[in-house]
Design a protein around this motif. Structure first.
Motif, PDB file in Angstrom:
ATOM      1  N   UNK A 183       0.826  -1.211   0.000  1.00 31.84           N
ATOM      2  CA  UNK A 183       0.000   0.000   0.000  1.00 31.84           C
ATOM      3  C   UNK A 183       0.855   1.253   0.000  1.00 31.84           C
ATOM      4  N   UNK A 184       0.577   2.106  -0.956  1.00 31.78           N
ATOM      5  CA  UNK A 184       1.238   3.411  -1.092  1.00 31.78           C
ATOM      6  C   UNK A 184       0.160   4.401  -1.524  1.00 31.78           C
ATOM      7  N   UNK A 185       0.436   5.700  -1.493  1.00 33.11           N
ATOM      8  CA  UNK A 185      -0.547   6.647  -2.018  1.00 33.11           C
ATOM      9  C   UNK A 185      -0.786   6.369  -3.509  1.00 33.11           C
ATOM     10  N   UNK A 186      -2.048   6.181  -3.887  1.00 33.63           N
ATOM     11  CA  UNK A 186      -2.402   5.901  -5.277  1.00 33.63           C
ATOM     12  C   UNK A 186      -3.626   6.717  -5.675  1.00 33.63           C
ATOM     13  N   UNK A 187      -3.831   6.792  -6.987  1.00 36.80           N
ATOM     14  CA  UNK A 187      -5.037   7.404  -7.522  1.00 36.80           C
ATOM     15  C   UNK A 187      -5.693   6.426  -8.488  1.00 36.80           C
ATOM     16  N   UNK A 188      -6.989   6.501  -8.590  1.00 44.45           N
ATOM     17  CA  UNK A 188      -7.743   5.638  -9.491  1.00 44.45           C
ATOM     18  C   UNK A 188      -7.560   6.139 -10.913  1.00 44.45           C
ATOM     19  N   UNK A 189      -7.144   5.237 -11.823  1.00 42.12           N
ATOM     20  CA  UNK A 189      -6.955   5.648 -13.212  1.00 42.12           C
ATOM     21  C   UNK A 189      -7.891   4.951 -14.191  1.00 42.12           C
ATOM     22  N   UNK A 190      -8.445   3.818 -13.803  1.00 41.58           N
ATOM     23  CA  UNK A 190      -9.355   3.120 -14.713  1.00 41.58           C
ATOM     24  C   UNK A 190     -10.110   2.035 -13.947  1.00 41.58           C
ATOM     25  N   UNK A 191     -11.273   1.688 -14.454  1.00 41.77           N
ATOM     26  CA  UNK A 191     -12.025   0.534 -13.968  1.00 41.77           C
ATOM     27  C   UNK A 191     -12.118  -0.436 -15.130  1.00 41.77           C
ATOM     28  N   UNK A 192     -11.695  -1.678 -14.879  1.00 40.37           N
ATOM     29  CA  UNK A 192     -11.769  -2.686 -15.933  1.00 40.37           C
ATOM     30  C   UNK A 192     -12.768  -3.762 -15.533  1.00 40.37           C
ATOM     31  N   UNK A 193     -13.266  -4.446 -16.524  1.00 43.56           N
ATOM     32  CA  UNK A 193     -14.209  -5.545 -16.313  1.00 43.56           C
ATOM     33  C   UNK A 193     -13.605  -6.799 -16.925  1.00 43.56           C
ATOM     34  N   UNK A 194     -12.873  -7.587 -16.114  1.00 42.67           N
ATOM     35  CA  UNK A 194     -12.216  -8.786 -16.631  1.00 42.67           C
ATOM     36  C   UNK A 194     -13.222  -9.782 -17.216  1.00 42.67           C
ATOM     37  N   UNK A 195     -12.764 -10.591 -18.161  1.00 46.37           N
ATOM     38  CA  UNK A 195     -13.615 -11.592 -18.793  1.00 46.37           C
ATOM     39  C   UNK A 195     -14.185 -12.579 -17.776  1.00 46.37           C
ATOM     40  N   UNK A 196     -13.463 -12.800 -16.697  1.00 44.49           N
ATOM     41  CA  UNK A 196     -13.918 -13.728 -15.661  1.00 44.49           C
ATOM     42  C   UNK A 196     -15.063 -13.145 -14.837  1.00 44.49           C
ATOM     43  N   UNK A 197     -15.353 -11.878 -15.055  1.00 47.70           N
ATOM     44  CA  UNK A 197     -16.442 -11.224 -14.345  1.00 47.70           C
ATOM     45  C   UNK A 197     -15.949 -10.265 -13.279  1.00 47.70           C
ATOM     46  N   UNK A 198     -16.866  -9.499 -12.763  1.00 48.44           N
ATOM     47  CA  UNK A 198     -16.537  -8.537 -11.720  1.00 48.44           C
ATOM     48  C   UNK A 198     -16.015  -7.231 -12.273  1.00 48.44           C
ATOM     49  N   UNK A 199     -15.605  -6.402 -11.355  1.00 47.94           N
ATOM     50  CA  UNK A 199     -15.060  -5.082 -11.679  1.00 47.94           C
ATOM     51  C   UNK A 199     -13.758  -4.929 -10.909  1.00 47.94           C
ATOM     52  N   UNK A 200     -12.736  -4.387 -11.557  1.00 45.44           N
ATOM     53  CA  UNK A 200     -11.438  -4.190 -10.921  1.00 45.44           C
ATOM     54  C   UNK A 200     -10.995  -2.743 -11.120  1.00 45.44           C
ATOM     55  N   UNK A 201     -10.706  -2.061 -10.023  1.00 47.86           N
ATOM     56  CA  UNK A 201     -10.165  -0.709 -10.120  1.00 47.86           C
ATOM     57  C   UNK A 201      -8.661  -0.790 -10.338  1.00 47.86           C
ATOM     58  N   UNK A 202      -8.160   0.027 -11.245  1.00 46.65           N
ATOM     59  CA  UNK A 202      -6.727   0.117 -11.514  1.00 46.65           C
ATOM     60  C   UNK A 202      -6.243   1.396 -10.857  1.00 46.65           C
ATOM     61  N   UNK A 203      -5.219   1.268 -10.003  1.00 44.53           N
ATOM     62  CA  UNK A 203      -4.687   2.401  -9.267  1.00 44.53           C
ATOM     63  C   UNK A 203      -3.215   2.581  -9.619  1.00 44.53           C
ATOM     64  N   UNK A 204      -2.743   3.826  -9.585  1.00 46.55           N
ATOM     65  CA  UNK A 204      -1.358   4.133  -9.925  1.00 46.55           C
ATOM     66  C   UNK A 204      -0.723   4.985  -8.836  1.00 46.55           C
ATOM     67  N   UNK A 205       0.567   4.729  -8.592  1.00 45.73           N
ATOM     68  CA  UNK A 205       1.326   5.509  -7.608  1.00 45.73           C
ATOM     69  C   UNK A 205       1.774   6.829  -8.240  1.00 45.73           C
ATOM     70  N   UNK A 206       2.380   7.666  -7.439  1.00 38.40           N
ATOM     71  CA  UNK A 206       2.818   8.985  -7.923  1.00 38.40           C
ATOM     72  C   UNK A 206       3.811   8.884  -9.072  1.00 38.40           C
ATOM     73  N   UNK A 207       4.808   7.982  -8.936  1.00 36.21           N
ATOM     74  CA  UNK A 207       5.801   7.837 -10.002  1.00 36.21           C
ATOM     75  C   UNK A 207       5.150   7.415 -11.313  1.00 36.21           C
ATOM     76  N   UNK A 208       4.194   6.493 -11.231  1.00 44.70           N
ATOM     77  CA  UNK A 208       3.522   6.018 -12.449  1.00 44.70           C
ATOM     78  C   UNK A 208       2.637   7.095 -13.053  1.00 44.70           C
ATOM     79  N   UNK A 209       1.966   7.868 -12.221  1.00 48.66           N
ATOM     80  CA  UNK A 209       1.142   8.960 -12.735  1.00 48.66           C
ATOM     81  C   UNK A 209       2.028   9.957 -13.490  1.00 48.66           C
ATOM     82  N   UNK A 210       3.166  10.305 -12.919  1.00 48.48           N
ATOM     83  CA  UNK A 210       4.060  11.245 -13.601  1.00 48.48           C
ATOM     84  C   UNK A 210       4.573  10.659 -14.915  1.00 48.48           C
ATOM     85  N   UNK A 211       4.885   9.366 -14.935  1.00 47.87           N
ATOM     86  CA  UNK A 211       5.345   8.721 -16.171  1.00 47.87           C
ATOM     87  C   UNK A 211       4.232   8.703 -17.216  1.00 47.87           C
TER      88      UNK A 211
END
Length: 78
Positions: free
Chosen positions: A25-53
């Motif tokens: 766990x680190x500070x993250x922000x929500x960048x996308x919600x995906x719906x995998x083929x297996x079902x359900x909903x998954x939030x994709x989160x990114x850390x500060x370094x990834x957001x800047x990249x």
């Protein structure tokens, strides 16, 4: 706009970065919600370094395509 100003455009909360899950766990922000083929909903989160990249990639793509770059728009509208 400097890096901190870009980061300030996002809301941050503890989470696991999609690129660095081993960091736990680190500070993250929500960048996308995906719906995998297996079902359900998954939030994709990114850390500060990834957001800047990702913002740097967006800025480069905008410049290459002759578009205006506006930071703070990583999250897809779903």
């Amino acid at each position: 706009m400097d890096q901190q100003q870009i980061l300030d455009l996002y809301e941050w909360e503890p989470g696991v970065c999609f690129r660095h899950p081993g960091d736990g766990e680190v500070p993250t922000t929500h960048v996308e919600t995906i719906r995998p083929a297996a079902g359900g909903i998954q939030d994709v989160r990114a850390c500060r370094d990834c957001v800047l990249a990702m913002e740097a990639t967006r800025a480069t793509a905008a410049q290459r395509e002759g578009l205006t770059y506006a930071p703070g728009e990583l999250r897809r509208r779903t």
